[in-house]
Motif scaffolding. Sequence first.
Motif, PDB file in Angstrom:
ATOM      1  N   ALA A  63       0.807  -1.213   0.000  1.00  0.00           N
ATOM      2  CA  ALA A  63       0.000   0.000   0.000  1.00  0.00           C
ATOM      3  C   ALA A  63       0.843   1.266   0.000  1.00  0.00           C
ATOM      4  O   ALA A  63       0.368   2.326  -0.436  1.00  0.00           O
ATOM      5  CB  ALA A  63      -0.934   0.000   1.205  1.00  0.00           C
ATOM      6  N   ASN A  64       2.096   1.190   0.475  1.00  0.00           N
ATOM      7  CA  ASN A  64       2.870   2.402   0.701  1.00  0.00           C
ATOM      8  C   ASN A  64       4.178   2.490  -0.073  1.00  0.00           C
ATOM      9  O   ASN A  64       4.861   3.514  -0.013  1.00  0.00           O
ATOM     10  CB  ASN A  64       3.166   2.544   2.203  1.00  0.00           C
ATOM     11  N   ALA A  65       4.533   1.457  -0.811  1.00  0.00           N
ATOM     12  CA  ALA A  65       5.815   1.452  -1.525  1.00  0.00           C
ATOM     13  C   ALA A  65       5.930   2.645  -2.476  1.00  0.00           C
ATOM     14  O   ALA A  65       6.983   3.306  -2.531  1.00  0.00           O
ATOM     15  CB  ALA A  65       5.988   0.137  -2.286  1.00  0.00           C
ATOM     16  N   ALA A  66       4.881   2.946  -3.216  1.00  0.00           N
ATOM     17  CA  ALA A  66       4.963   3.987  -4.247  1.00  0.00           C
ATOM     18  C   ALA A  66       5.322   5.348  -3.656  1.00  0.00           C
ATOM     19  O   ALA A  66       6.113   6.100  -4.239  1.00  0.00           O
ATOM     20  CB  ALA A  66       3.642   4.070  -5.011  1.00  0.00           C
ATOM     21  N   ARG A  67       4.785   5.670  -2.500  1.00  0.00           N
ATOM     22  CA  ARG A  67       5.024   7.010  -1.965  1.00  0.00           C
ATOM     23  C   ARG A  67       6.393   7.156  -1.320  1.00  0.00           C
ATOM     24  O   ARG A  67       6.836   8.281  -1.051  1.00  0.00           O
ATOM     25  CB  ARG A  67       3.917   7.407  -0.984  1.00  0.00           C
ATOM     26  N   TYR A  68       7.102   6.050  -1.099  1.00  0.00           N
ATOM     27  CA  TYR A  68       8.456   6.140  -0.541  1.00  0.00           C
ATOM     28  C   TYR A  68       9.542   6.030  -1.600  1.00  0.00           C
ATOM     29  O   TYR A  68      10.726   6.141  -1.288  1.00  0.00           O
ATOM     30  CB  TYR A  68       8.644   5.073   0.546  1.00  0.00           C
ATOM     31  N   ALA A  70      12.515   5.159  -3.679  1.00  0.00           N
ATOM     32  CA  ALA A  70      13.632   4.238  -3.460  1.00  0.00           C
ATOM     33  C   ALA A  70      14.085   4.198  -2.003  1.00  0.00           C
ATOM     34  O   ALA A  70      15.091   3.549  -1.694  1.00  0.00           O
ATOM     35  CB  ALA A  70      14.809   4.638  -4.349  1.00  0.00           C
ATOM     36  N   ASP A  71      13.345   4.859  -1.111  1.00  0.00           N
ATOM     37  CA  ASP A  71      13.767   4.971   0.285  1.00  0.00           C
ATOM     38  C   ASP A  71      13.262   3.764   1.085  1.00  0.00           C
ATOM     39  O   ASP A  71      12.239   3.839   1.778  1.00  0.00           O
ATOM     40  CB  ASP A  71      13.252   6.281   0.875  1.00  0.00           C
ATOM     41  N   LEU A  72      13.994   2.663   0.993  1.00  0.00           N
ATOM     42  CA  LEU A  72      13.576   1.433   1.680  1.00  0.00           C
ATOM     43  C   LEU A  72      13.531   1.612   3.186  1.00  0.00           C
ATOM     44  O   LEU A  72      12.624   1.117   3.858  1.00  0.00           O
ATOM     45  CB  LEU A  72      14.517   0.278   1.329  1.00  0.00           C
ATOM     46  N   ARG A  73      14.527   2.315   3.730  1.00  0.00           N
ATOM     47  CA  ARG A  73      14.590   2.423   5.189  1.00  0.00           C
ATOM     48  C   ARG A  73      13.370   3.164   5.748  1.00  0.00           C
ATOM     49  O   ARG A  73      12.804   2.765   6.770  1.00  0.00           O
ATOM     50  CB  ARG A  73      15.886   3.115   5.605  1.00  0.00           C
ATOM     51  N   SER A  74      12.940   4.227   5.062  1.00  0.00           N
ATOM     52  CA  SER A  74      11.770   4.963   5.540  1.00  0.00           C
ATOM     53  C   SER A  74      10.490   4.134   5.397  1.00  0.00           C
ATOM     54  O   SER A  74       9.607   4.183   6.254  1.00  0.00           O
ATOM     55  CB  SER A  74      11.629   6.279   4.783  1.00  0.00           C
TER      56      SER A  74
END
Length: 285
Positions: A63-68, A70-74
């Motif tokens: 649900a939230n991958a797109a809004r982050y 390439a920032d995996l840690r966040s």
Amino acid sequence: MLTILETLTDPGNPDKANEDAFGYEGAYAWVIDGATDVADGPLIGAETGAHWLAHQASALFAANAARYGADLRSLVRFTIETLAHRFERERLRPPNGRHEWPSAAMAMIHAGEDKLACANFADCGLILLDDDSDEARVFGVKHTSREARAMSRTAELIAALAPGERPFGNAAIMAYLRDNRRRQNTEEGYWILGIAPEAAAHMRYWEVPLARPVTGLLFSDGFGSLVFDYHRIDPATAVRRAALGGLRSIVAEVRHVEAMEDPDCLSYPRFKRHDDATAVLFRVE
């Protein structure tokens, strides 16, 4: 560009909840392996705490991958914070200690234009095989000295079981597992996906330059056991076999070793004869 070629998840026991989860969204893909509960009784979820955490985390990643970006840690930190809030809201009772906290291993990738980023907790893993290469690169599953000691202790505990005794009904085994879980997400112990947001700062992370196309495998330890525990094939062969013969061919050999060669868990010490096995086969070009 990330292309998903095949996915598979195979429960270790078809009569119980599969505590592995996986998913993919845009440039992301992941595998999550919930840690078998050692709680003193029901705590959260309709199935097990391990199932609850793995599948909740997977849904949050999707649900939230797109809004982050390439920032995996966040993304991981947001997911853990959300899990912690949900745990407080949905739990059936206060936990009796840190050993009851739900937790999971994880391997996640993000495919960028010229690199592949990988995030990892515990023994989920990633294998990458460059086109025209004989050697694979492995991330996340190489055994540490702590894991070697744990394997030795596992062997002792399994060997001491009475005939027909179930490992998770044995007091010494449960005491050992609960003591280990009490050290989760502490400076003296180990870091893992769970309900402690500070773990995100200790997540293992790699950025892998992409000079040419690669084929890769994300997997839980139940799937990777054929390579890293039973030593039947090497990592490069695992990728090639998966690409040519499918993921099911690897799981079939895993189950053969577990059921036919070592049903008593003595040659390859483990507390469960069959573990959940999950993998994602992909290409990045």
